[in-house]
Design an enzyme around this catalytic site. Structure first.
Site, PDB file in Angstrom:
ATOM      1  N   ASP A 194      45.250 -31.794  58.277  1.00  0.00           N
ATOM      2  CA  ASP A 194      44.410 -32.474  59.261  1.00  0.00           C
ATOM      3  C   ASP A 194      44.930 -33.894  59.434  1.00  0.00           C
ATOM      4  O   ASP A 194      45.523 -34.468  58.517  1.00  0.00           O
ATOM      5  CB  ASP A 194      42.961 -32.516  58.751  1.00  0.00           C
ATOM      6  CG  ASP A 194      41.939 -32.645  59.875  1.00  0.00           C
ATOM      7  OD1 ASP A 194      41.147 -31.702  60.062  1.00  0.00           O
ATOM      8  OD2 ASP A 194      41.944 -33.694  60.564  1.00  0.00           O
ATOM      9  N   LYS A 204      34.699 -13.804  71.836  1.00  0.00           N
ATOM     10  CA  LYS A 204      34.084 -14.895  71.079  1.00  0.00           C
ATOM     11  C   LYS A 204      33.064 -15.644  71.935  1.00  0.00           C
ATOM     12  O   LYS A 204      31.932 -15.871  71.523  1.00  0.00           O
ATOM     13  CB  LYS A 204      35.168 -15.848  70.561  1.00  0.00           C
ATOM     14  CG  LYS A 204      34.649 -17.047  69.844  1.00  0.00           C
ATOM     15  CD  LYS A 204      33.891 -16.685  68.563  1.00  0.00           C
ATOM     16  CE  LYS A 204      32.993 -17.812  68.137  1.00  0.00           C
ATOM     17  NZ  LYS A 204      32.222 -17.529  66.954  1.00  0.00           N
ATOM     18  N   LYS A 218      13.789 -15.943  66.212  1.00  0.00           N
ATOM     19  CA  LYS A 218      12.883 -16.980  65.709  1.00  0.00           C
ATOM     20  C   LYS A 218      12.737 -18.084  66.760  1.00  0.00           C
ATOM     21  O   LYS A 218      13.711 -18.775  67.094  1.00  0.00           O
ATOM     22  CB  LYS A 218      13.443 -17.592  64.424  1.00  0.00           C
ATOM     23  CG  LYS A 218      13.368 -16.653  63.242  1.00  0.00           C
ATOM     24  CD  LYS A 218      13.475 -17.443  61.934  1.00  0.00           C
ATOM     25  CE  LYS A 218      13.728 -16.529  60.767  1.00  0.00           C
ATOM     26  NZ  LYS A 218      15.166 -16.258  60.553  1.00  0.00           N
ATOM     27  N   CYS A 236      28.539 -25.005  68.647  1.00  0.00           N
ATOM     28  CA  CYS A 236      29.137 -23.871  69.372  1.00  0.00           C
ATOM     29  C   CYS A 236      28.358 -23.388  70.595  1.00  0.00           C
ATOM     30  O   CYS A 236      28.950 -23.248  71.668  1.00  0.00           O
ATOM     31  CB  CYS A 236      29.312 -22.690  68.420  1.00  0.00           C
ATOM     32  SG  CYS A 236      30.505 -23.032  67.123  1.00  0.00           S
ATOM     33  N   LYS A 274      28.314 -25.546  73.921  1.00  0.00           N
ATOM     34  CA  LYS A 274      29.700 -25.754  74.369  1.00  0.00           C
ATOM     35  C   LYS A 274      30.304 -24.441  74.893  1.00  0.00           C
ATOM     36  O   LYS A 274      30.966 -24.420  75.932  1.00  0.00           O
ATOM     37  CB  LYS A 274      30.514 -26.292  73.188  1.00  0.00           C
ATOM     38  CG  LYS A 274      31.992 -25.957  73.179  1.00  0.00           C
ATOM     39  CD  LYS A 274      32.681 -26.563  71.974  1.00  0.00           C
ATOM     40  CE  LYS A 274      32.834 -25.660  70.784  1.00  0.00           C
ATOM     41  NZ  LYS A 274      33.770 -24.549  70.915  1.00  0.00           N
TER      42      LYS A 274
HETATM   43  P1  NAD Z   1      35.713 -29.653  63.335  1.00  0.00           P
HETATM   44  O1  NAD Z   1      35.610 -30.765  64.277  1.00  0.00           O
HETATM   45  O2  NAD Z   1      34.797 -29.583  62.147  1.00  0.00           O
HETATM   46  O3  NAD Z   1      37.209 -29.588  62.750  1.00  0.00           O
HETATM   47  C1  NAD Z   1      38.348 -29.703  63.528  1.00  0.00           C
HETATM   48  C2  NAD Z   1      39.376 -30.539  62.768  1.00  0.00           C
HETATM   49  O4  NAD Z   1      40.630 -30.495  63.459  1.00  0.00           O
HETATM   50  C3  NAD Z   1      39.007 -32.009  62.620  1.00  0.00           C
HETATM   51  O5  NAD Z   1      38.939 -32.356  61.246  1.00  0.00           O
HETATM   52  C4  NAD Z   1      40.152 -32.751  63.356  1.00  0.00           C
HETATM   53  O6  NAD Z   1      40.509 -33.966  62.727  1.00  0.00           O
HETATM   54  C5  NAD Z   1      41.269 -31.736  63.267  1.00  0.00           C
HETATM   55  N1  NAD Z   1      42.320 -31.923  64.288  1.00  0.00           N
HETATM   56  C6  NAD Z   1      42.185 -32.063  65.628  1.00  0.00           C
HETATM   57  N2  NAD Z   1      43.377 -32.144  66.216  1.00  0.00           N
HETATM   58  C7  NAD Z   1      44.314 -32.067  65.246  1.00  0.00           C
HETATM   59  C8  NAD Z   1      45.734 -32.084  65.224  1.00  0.00           C
HETATM   60  N3  NAD Z   1      46.425 -32.176  66.360  1.00  0.00           N
HETATM   61  N4  NAD Z   1      46.360 -31.987  64.040  1.00  0.00           N
HETATM   62  C9  NAD Z   1      45.649 -31.879  62.883  1.00  0.00           C
HETATM   63  N5  NAD Z   1      44.306 -31.836  62.842  1.00  0.00           N
HETATM   64  C10 NAD Z   1      43.646 -31.932  64.002  1.00  0.00           C
HETATM   65  O7  NAD Z   1      35.568 -28.311  64.192  1.00  0.00           O
HETATM   66  P2  NAD Z   1      35.054 -26.887  63.694  1.00  0.00           P
HETATM   67  O8  NAD Z   1      33.567 -26.838  63.697  1.00  0.00           O
HETATM   68  O9  NAD Z   1      35.794 -26.501  62.458  1.00  0.00           O
HETATM   69  O10 NAD Z   1      35.541 -25.981  64.899  1.00  0.00           O
HETATM   70  C11 NAD Z   1      36.897 -25.684  65.108  1.00  0.00           C
HETATM   71  C12 NAD Z   1      37.013 -24.576  66.120  1.00  0.00           C
HETATM   72  O11 NAD Z   1      36.366 -23.396  65.610  1.00  0.00           O
HETATM   73  C13 NAD Z   1      36.341 -24.867  67.454  1.00  0.00           C
HETATM   74  O12 NAD Z   1      37.097 -24.288  68.475  1.00  0.00           O
HETATM   75  C14 NAD Z   1      35.011 -24.159  67.334  1.00  0.00           C
HETATM   76  O13 NAD Z   1      34.495 -23.779  68.582  1.00  0.00           O
HETATM   77  C15 NAD Z   1      35.372 -22.940  66.526  1.00  0.00           C
HETATM   78  N6  NAD Z   1      34.276 -22.363  65.756  1.00  0.00           N
HETATM   79  C16 NAD Z   1      33.368 -23.159  65.109  1.00  0.00           C
HETATM   80  C17 NAD Z   1      32.357 -22.578  64.342  1.00  0.00           C
HETATM   81  C18 NAD Z   1      31.342 -23.419  63.626  1.00  0.00           C
HETATM   82  O14 NAD Z   1      30.347 -22.869  63.184  1.00  0.00           O
HETATM   83  N7  NAD Z   1      31.542 -24.713  63.486  1.00  0.00           N
HETATM   84  C19 NAD Z   1      32.293 -21.187  64.214  1.00  0.00           C
HETATM   85  C20 NAD Z   1      33.233 -20.416  64.872  1.00  0.00           C
HETATM   86  C21 NAD Z   1      34.228 -21.010  65.634  1.00  0.00           C
HETATM   87  C1  UDX Z   2      26.936 -19.606  65.760  1.00  0.00           C
HETATM   88  C2  UDX Z   2      27.147 -18.095  65.667  1.00  0.00           C
HETATM   89  O1  UDX Z   2      26.002 -17.504  65.022  1.00  0.00           O
HETATM   90  C3  UDX Z   2      28.399 -17.783  64.888  1.00  0.00           C
HETATM   91  O2  UDX Z   2      28.629 -16.383  64.863  1.00  0.00           O
HETATM   92  C4  UDX Z   2      29.576 -18.496  65.552  1.00  0.00           C
HETATM   93  O3  UDX Z   2      30.747 -18.251  64.828  1.00  0.00           O
HETATM   94  C5  UDX Z   2      29.312 -19.984  65.636  1.00  0.00           C
HETATM   95  O4  UDX Z   2      28.095 -20.224  66.338  1.00  0.00           O
HETATM   96  P1  UDX Z   2      26.043 -21.477  64.104  1.00  0.00           P
HETATM   97  O5  UDX Z   2      25.944 -22.304  65.334  1.00  0.00           O
HETATM   98  O6  UDX Z   2      26.745 -22.011  62.926  1.00  0.00           O
HETATM   99  O7  UDX Z   2      26.738 -20.085  64.436  1.00  0.00           O
HETATM  100  O8  UDX Z   2      24.553 -21.094  63.613  1.00  0.00           O
HETATM  101  P2  UDX Z   2      23.490 -20.025  64.134  1.00  0.00           P
HETATM  102  O9  UDX Z   2      22.889 -19.369  62.955  1.00  0.00           O
HETATM  103  O10 UDX Z   2      23.990 -19.134  65.175  1.00  0.00           O
HETATM  104  O11 UDX Z   2      22.352 -20.958  64.755  1.00  0.00           O
HETATM  105  C6  UDX Z   2      22.568 -21.676  65.952  1.00  0.00           C
HETATM  106  C7  UDX Z   2      21.273 -22.366  66.360  1.00  0.00           C
HETATM  107  O12 UDX Z   2      20.310 -21.436  66.813  1.00  0.00           O
HETATM  108  C8  UDX Z   2      20.614 -23.154  65.233  1.00  0.00           C
HETATM  109  O13 UDX Z   2      20.137 -24.379  65.710  1.00  0.00           O
HETATM  110  C9  UDX Z   2      19.484 -22.254  64.809  1.00  0.00           C
HETATM  111  O14 UDX Z   2      18.438 -22.942  64.200  1.00  0.00           O
HETATM  112  C10 UDX Z   2      19.083 -21.643  66.140  1.00  0.00           C
HETATM  113  N1  UDX Z   2      18.386 -20.356  66.004  1.00  0.00           N
HETATM  114  C11 UDX Z   2      19.036 -19.281  65.504  1.00  0.00           C
HETATM  115  C12 UDX Z   2      17.049 -20.257  66.399  1.00  0.00           C
HETATM  116  O15 UDX Z   2      16.457 -21.221  66.860  1.00  0.00           O
HETATM  117  N2  UDX Z   2      16.439 -19.040  66.279  1.00  0.00           N
HETATM  118  C13 UDX Z   2      17.043 -17.948  65.773  1.00  0.00           C
HETATM  119  O16 UDX Z   2      16.400 -16.887  65.695  1.00  0.00           O
HETATM  120  C14 UDX Z   2      18.391 -18.078  65.372  1.00  0.00           C
END
Ligand code: NAD
Ligand code: UDX
Length: 453
Positions: free
Chosen positions: A35, A217, A264, A273, A276
């Site tokens: 990172d 996704k 819920k 997520c 966005k």
């Molecule tokens: P995050 O912001 O927590 O982490 C991303 C990291 O990438 C940061 O630490 C940033 O500094 C680094 N970064 C950015 N550009 C870079 C570069 N050029 N070189 C090196 N490092 C770099 O984001 P996240 O929540 O881990 O999400 C990452 C991706 O996964 C997103 O596309 C998101 O939509 C997807 N995703 C997130 C979740 C979730 O629950 N957070 C679940 C499934 C998918």
């Molecule tokens: C979501 C997807 O569930 C996951 O599969 C994907 O990879 C990333 O986005 P996340 O955002 O981490 O995961 O949490 P999630 O459990 O989905 O909850 C999202 C939001 O919905 C939270 O604010 C949660 O409190 C709310 N939620 C969820 C409700 O208000 N009611 C529900 O019944 C479920």
């Protein structure tokens, strides 16, 4: 090709836990997570496991097991890229805040930077895996960047979206409902199937074409968010009609075609997520001229905004139409329990709405730091205080707003809290987690989401 070295660009909420579990389950593979953010990498390397940058139940144990053995966190991006056979791109893809598609499209600048960096640095053939959530057909752009280096290095691209939810990331990674791998080349697909195959049953590893995988996704998140907005829409109707949304959710969820999960009613969904990804889906639909499709999904976000503001409005209304100068305790700030993540948390909008009404908000969250909370409200607000003691948050308050469903809230000494508050003592349970009857018996004026009493 048997994989023995993996690099992951992006050590965030997805890259960190996902790679930690791959390293834990595949001790023969060297996994390096890189990172640009030095303090984040330092935190991943901290000897104090309570300081890991991501809080997830069970994650400390996984990192403890693998770190230094075959799991490494580093800021040396070029070196890690060059050494790896397989490179995961797990960088952030936030909503674009400028130019065309502002406020809707995914900002892919970090993805493009990664692709260009890989193209510049790689001296041997690589499999590049999209782990970040991306608009459908992004692989085409990545491929075009990678194929134009002229140095003879061959790249194969896979899409492997991550379905983990925060708060249950380790459990979700250990026992995923499915792993999805999209690609056009069987050999590359097979390499990644074998990595996951070391702990995920074969029948749960699904392969698809690149575009189906990318679009699945966005679709999965849109469907999940839609369920939350659907039940939240019904919650408002329940409040008007005497129906109870918990009873309605139970009744419909027992229909196996509907199912019981994700019903819920709440203060509204948050997290990095859902909003966005739906906005991105709406933008994609619009860009193909599919206005009805775009409007259909947009409504999920509109409903969610309404639910968040409705909660704040309800507090003001019940407190005799003014919260000016009144102390309101907010229990919870994270967007859901068991995470320290506050991105798009409903708490932020609710706090800002209350502050706009001149309330004095005091926040308690078990895992979110004071800095983060202040940062979330742009550090400009002096009507917001943060405490590490929930009883302190509630003392002398006119009202309590429960915005995150942390389990510990259920265990508090609610009589003690009641005694320390101004009367009438109001509780607004934005997660329907407290014992309504017990609270009413103590003397609280209790308000739930989705029921009128
Ligand atoms: P995050 O912001 O927590 O982490 C991303 C990291 O990438 C940061 O630490 C940033 O500094 C680094 N970064 C950015 N550009 C870079 C570069 N050029 N070189 C090196 N490092 C770099 O984001 P996240 O929540 O881990 O999400 C990452 C991706 O996964 C997103 O596309 C998101 O939509 C997807 N995703 C997130 C979740 C979730 O629950 N957070 C679940 C499934 C998918
Ligand atoms: C979501 C997807 O569930 C996951 O599969 C994907 O990879 C990333 O986005 P996340 O955002 O981490 O995961 O949490 P999630 O459990 O989905 O909850 C999202 C939001 O919905 C939270 O604010 C949660 O409190 C709310 N939620 C969820 C409700 O208000 N009611 C529900 O019944 C479920």
């Amino acid at each position: 090709m048997k994989i023995n070295s993996i690099c992951c660009i992006g050590a965030g909420y997805v890259g960190g836990p996902t790679m930690a579990v791959i390293a834990q389950k595949c001790p023969d593979i060297k996994v390096t997570v890189v990172d640009l953010n030095e303090s984040r990498i330092a935190a991943w390397n901290d000897s104090d496991f309570t300081k890991l940058p991501v809080y997830e139940p069970g994650l400390d144990a996984v990192v403890k097991e693998a770190r230094g053995r075959n799991l490494f966190f580093s800021t040396e991006v070029d070196k890690a890229i060059d050494e790896a056979q397989m490179i995961f791109i797990s960088v952030n893809t936030p909503t674009k805040m400028y130019g065309a598609g502002k406020g809707m499209a995914a900002d892919l600048k970090y993805i493009e930077l990664c692709a260009r960096q890989i193209a510049r640095v790689a001296t041997s053939d690589k499999i590049v895996v999209e782990k970040s959530t991306l608009p459908v057909r992004t692989a085409e752009a990545i491929k075009s960047i990678l194929d134009n280096t002229g140095n003879g290095v061959k790249f194969q691209i896979l899409s492997n979206p991550e379905f983990l939810a925060e708060g249950t990331a380790v459990e979700d990674l250990h026992r995923p409902d499915r792993v999805l791998i999209g690609g056009n080349e069987q050999e590359a697909i097979q390499s990644l199937v074998e990595v996951y195959g070391q702990w995920v049953p074969k029948e749960r590893i699904l392969t698809a074409n690149l575009w189906s995988s990318e679009l699945s996704k966005l679709t999965a998140n849109a469907f999940l968010a839609q369920r939350v907005s659907s039940i939240n829409a019904i919650s408002e109707l329940c409040e008007k009609t005497g129906a109870d949304v918990n009873e309605v959710a139970k009744a419909i969820g027992m229909d196996s075609r509907i199912g019981p999960k994700f019903l819920k009613a709440s203060v509204g969904f948050g997290g990095s997520c859902f909003q966005k990804d739906i906005l991105n889906l709406v933008y994609i639909a619009k860009s193909y001229g599919l206005d009805e499709v775009a409007d259909y999904w947009q409504q999920v976000v509109i409903m969610n905004d309404h639910q968040k503001h409705r909660f704040a409005k309800k507090i003001v209304k019940k407190l005799y139409n003014t919260v000016s100068g009144k102390k309101i305790a907010m229990l919870g700030w994270a967007f859901k329990k068991d995470t320290n993540d506050t991105r798009e948390s409903a708490a932020i909008d609710i706090a800002l709405d209350l502050i706009a009404e001149e309330a004095n908000v005091m926040v308690y969250d078990p895992k979110v730091s004071e800095n983060q909370i202040k940062n979330d409200v742009n550090n400009i607000e002096n009507n917001i205080k943060v405490t590490a003691d929930p009883y302190q948050a509630c003392k002398d308050a006119h009202a309590i707003a429960v915005v995150t469903e942390w389990d510990e809230f259920k265990e508090y000494d609610w009589k003690k809290i009641y005694d320390s508050m101004l009367k009438p003592a109001f509780v607004f349970d934005g997660r329907n987690i407290l014992d309504k009857e017990a609270l009413k018996k103590i003397g609280f004026v209790y308000t739930a989401i989705g029921s009128s009493n």
